[in-house]
Design a protein around this motif. Structure first.
Motif, short mmCIF file in Angstrom:
data_model
loop_
_atom_site.label_atom_id
_atom_site.label_comp_id
_atom_site.label_asym_id
_atom_site.label_seq_id
_atom_site.Cartn_x
_atom_site.Cartn_y
_atom_site.Cartn_z
N PHE A 301 0.85 -1.18 0.00
CA PHE A 301 0.00 0.00 0.00
C PHE A 301 0.89 1.23 0.00
CE2 PHE A 301 -2.84 3.18 1.99
CZ PHE A 301 -3.92 3.06 1.13
N GLU A 302 0.63 2.15 -0.95
CA GLU A 302 1.52 3.30 -1.12
C GLU A 302 0.74 4.49 -1.66
OE1 GLU A 302 4.67 3.99 -4.51
OE2 GLU A 302 5.60 2.77 -2.94
N ARG A 303 0.74 5.58 -0.90
CA ARG A 303 0.12 6.84 -1.33
C ARG A 303 -1.33 6.67 -1.79
NH1 ARG A 303 5.11 9.67 -4.77
NH2 ARG A 303 6.62 9.67 -3.04
N GLY A 304 -2.08 5.92 -1.00
CA GLY A 304 -3.51 5.80 -1.25
C GLY A 304 -3.92 4.71 -2.21
N ASP A 305 -2.97 4.02 -2.84
CA ASP A 305 -3.28 2.94 -3.77
C ASP A 305 -2.49 1.69 -3.42
OD1 ASP A 305 -5.12 4.20 -5.52
OD2 ASP A 305 -3.49 5.21 -6.55
N TYR A 306 -2.94 0.57 -3.97
CA TYR A 306 -2.18 -0.67 -3.87
C TYR A 306 -1.26 -0.79 -5.08
CZ TYR A 306 -5.36 -1.99 -0.15
OH TYR A 306 -6.07 -2.02 1.02
N ILE A 307 -0.02 -1.16 -4.83
CA ILE A 307 0.93 -1.42 -5.91
C ILE A 307 1.08 -2.94 -6.03
CG2 ILE A 307 3.23 -0.99 -6.82
CD1 ILE A 307 1.51 1.53 -6.42
N LEU A 308 0.62 -3.47 -7.15
CA LEU A 308 0.69 -4.91 -7.38
C LEU A 308 1.95 -5.24 -8.17
CD1 LEU A 308 -2.99 -5.59 -8.55
CD2 LEU A 308 -2.11 -5.38 -6.20
N SER A 309 2.71 -6.21 -7.69
CA SER A 309 3.80 -6.78 -8.48
C SER A 309 3.24 -7.98 -9.23
CB SER A 309 4.96 -7.22 -7.57
OG SER A 309 5.59 -6.11 -7.00
N VAL A 310 3.33 -7.93 -10.55
CA VAL A 310 2.70 -8.97 -11.36
C VAL A 310 3.71 -9.55 -12.34
CG1 VAL A 310 0.43 -7.89 -11.16
CG2 VAL A 310 1.88 -7.31 -13.10
N LEU A 311 3.55 -10.82 -12.64
CA LEU A 311 4.42 -11.49 -13.61
C LEU A 311 3.58 -11.84 -14.83
CD1 LEU A 311 7.35 -12.42 -13.90
CD2 LEU A 311 6.62 -14.68 -13.11
N PRO A 312 3.83 -11.18 -15.97
CA PRO A 312 3.02 -11.43 -17.17
C PRO A 312 3.20 -12.84 -17.72
CG PRO A 312 4.22 -9.36 -17.34
CD PRO A 312 4.80 -10.10 -16.18
N ASP A 313 2.19 -13.29 -18.44
CA ASP A 313 2.24 -14.59 -19.11
C ASP A 313 2.96 -14.42 -20.44
OD1 ASP A 313 0.67 -15.48 -17.03
OD2 ASP A 313 -1.20 -15.28 -18.14
N ALA A 314 4.26 -14.47 -20.42
CA ALA A 314 5.03 -14.31 -21.63
C ALA A 314 6.35 -15.03 -21.47
CB ALA A 314 5.28 -12.83 -21.94
N PRO A 315 6.86 -15.65 -22.54
CA PRO A 315 8.13 -16.36 -22.45
C PRO A 315 9.27 -15.43 -22.08
CG PRO A 315 7.03 -16.75 -24.56
CD PRO A 315 6.28 -15.69 -23.87
#
Length: 369
Positions: A301-315
């Motif tokens: 949680f940072e500055r009023g929003d959630y920061i999501l770390s995501v791993l894309p579906d890509a080789p």
């Protein structure tokens, strides 16, 4: 005002090449920031311009005058420049006025006094002439060091990490002070820093160094929006560089494949392997079933929003991306991403570049008279 021209400039410390064939032109009156991580060669380049190091090869001109080149070397005191060191280099037993007067011995007493008054007024310390350095705050000592450089009325001011010893609040106020002084005097400033926020906030032109070479020279917004190399993309604005394949390029826009997703974005990469630079602002969570699939691996949680770390579906994508969201998503959740923008640049092959961790050893600073 004096511009700076560097041509094929090189400097080595033993087997370490600190400056490796740098070509650079800084226009007269510019506020130029030299930016890069530790070990990239930025301080070595500044010391070459100052005359504190002799180049192994290449040339340096300040204005129309060559100050270093084959068979020629002008000593620091004769280059018509001022330098502000990170350590300030003030004489503790001298008053502020005496520190500012250091190097003005060739002037008459009346002219010397006038220069001192003028310089202290310029930096906002006209009431501190009789004080000693230990009686001043860090920001005031920085101003004294700058006043000493200004007193000789140089055509060029060099600043080597001048804000590194100040706290965050003082750094912001000194950045504003440097901008004010530059605007009022019009003198060419060269400002060395490893802090991208400092460089982008203060300079009209920024040079990013990478392993002794000049990776890119451009105005701040261009560096951020259109980085020339993966190193610049990652270092400026904390961008992520992803390997992609460009399928078409037309009128400055590249069509590329990222996993099972096809998108067209601004870029300069020809069809084939390329790098895609993405930052938080370039990504959004898709509100439909369309978009690039990804898995959430962490959140904060940072500055009023959630920061999501995501791993894309890509080789071949092993580095997570960050996307801002008004609502949380638990690690392991599936999401889809919309690419709102980005920048596509050429990939010569191989992994993204890295920079060394530390700068090579060099001689101690020597004061200018």
């Amino acid at each position: 005002m004096a511009g700076i021209t560097l041509h094929s400039l090189r400097l080595s410390f033993g087997q370490t090449r600190a400056v490796d064939g740098v070509d650079l032109q800084v226009p007269p009156g510019a506020f130029f920031a030299l930016l890069g991580p530790s070990g990239c060669g930025k301080t070595s380049l500044l010391r070459l311009i100052a005359g504190l190091e002799r180049p192994g090869s290449g040339s340096i001109s300040i204005g129309a005058r060559e100050v270093a080149g084959p068979g020629r070397f002008v000593e620091p005191g004769a280059r018509g420049l001022g330098m502000v060191f990170q350590s300030y280099a003030l004489w503790p037993h001298m008053t502020v006025a005496q520190n500012v007067a250091f190097g003005l011995n060739r002037l008459s007493a009346a002219d010397r006094a006038a220069r001192i008054t003028e310089a202290l007024q310029t930096v906002g310390l006209d009431g501190a002439a009789a004080r000693r350095p230990h009686e001043l705050s860090g920001g005031q000592r920085q101003r004294v060091a700058l006043a000493r450089s200004l007193a000789s009325r140089p055509s060029l001011i060099l600043l080597d990490e001048p804000l590194a010893n100040l706290d965050a609040h003082l750094r912001q106020s000194m950045l504003a002070e440097f901008r004010r002084i530059h605007q009022s005097l019009g003198t060419t400033f060269v400002f060395v820093t490893h802090d991208q926020n400092e460089a982008m906030a203060i300079a009209g032109l920024v040079g990013v160094m990478d392993r002794g070479r000049m990776a890119q020279v451009a105005p701040p917004q261009e560096l951020f929006d259109r980085p020339a190399t993966p190193m610049v993309a990652r270092f400026v604005g904390e961008g992520r560089t992803l390997p992609v394949t460009v399928t078409a390029l037309a009128q400055g826009r590249a069509t590329l494949r990222l996993g099972d997703h096809s998108v067209t974005l601004p870029g300069i990469a020809q069809p084939g392997p390329a790098w895609l630079c993405l930052r938080q602002r370039d990504l959004a969570l898709s509100t439909t079933s369309a978009g690039l699939g990804a898995q959430v691996i962490d959140l904060r949680f940072e500055r009023g929003d959630y920061i999501l770390s995501v791993l894309p579906d890509a080789p071949d994508l092993t580095e997570p991306l960050e996307v801002r969201s008004p609502t949380p998503a638990a690690p392991g959740a599936r999401v889809r991403l919309t690419l709102r923008s980005g920048w596509v640049m050429p990939r010569a092959g191989g992994a993204a570049e890295t920079a060394p961790d530390c700068e090579p050893a060099r001689p101690l600073e020597r004061a200018q008279g």
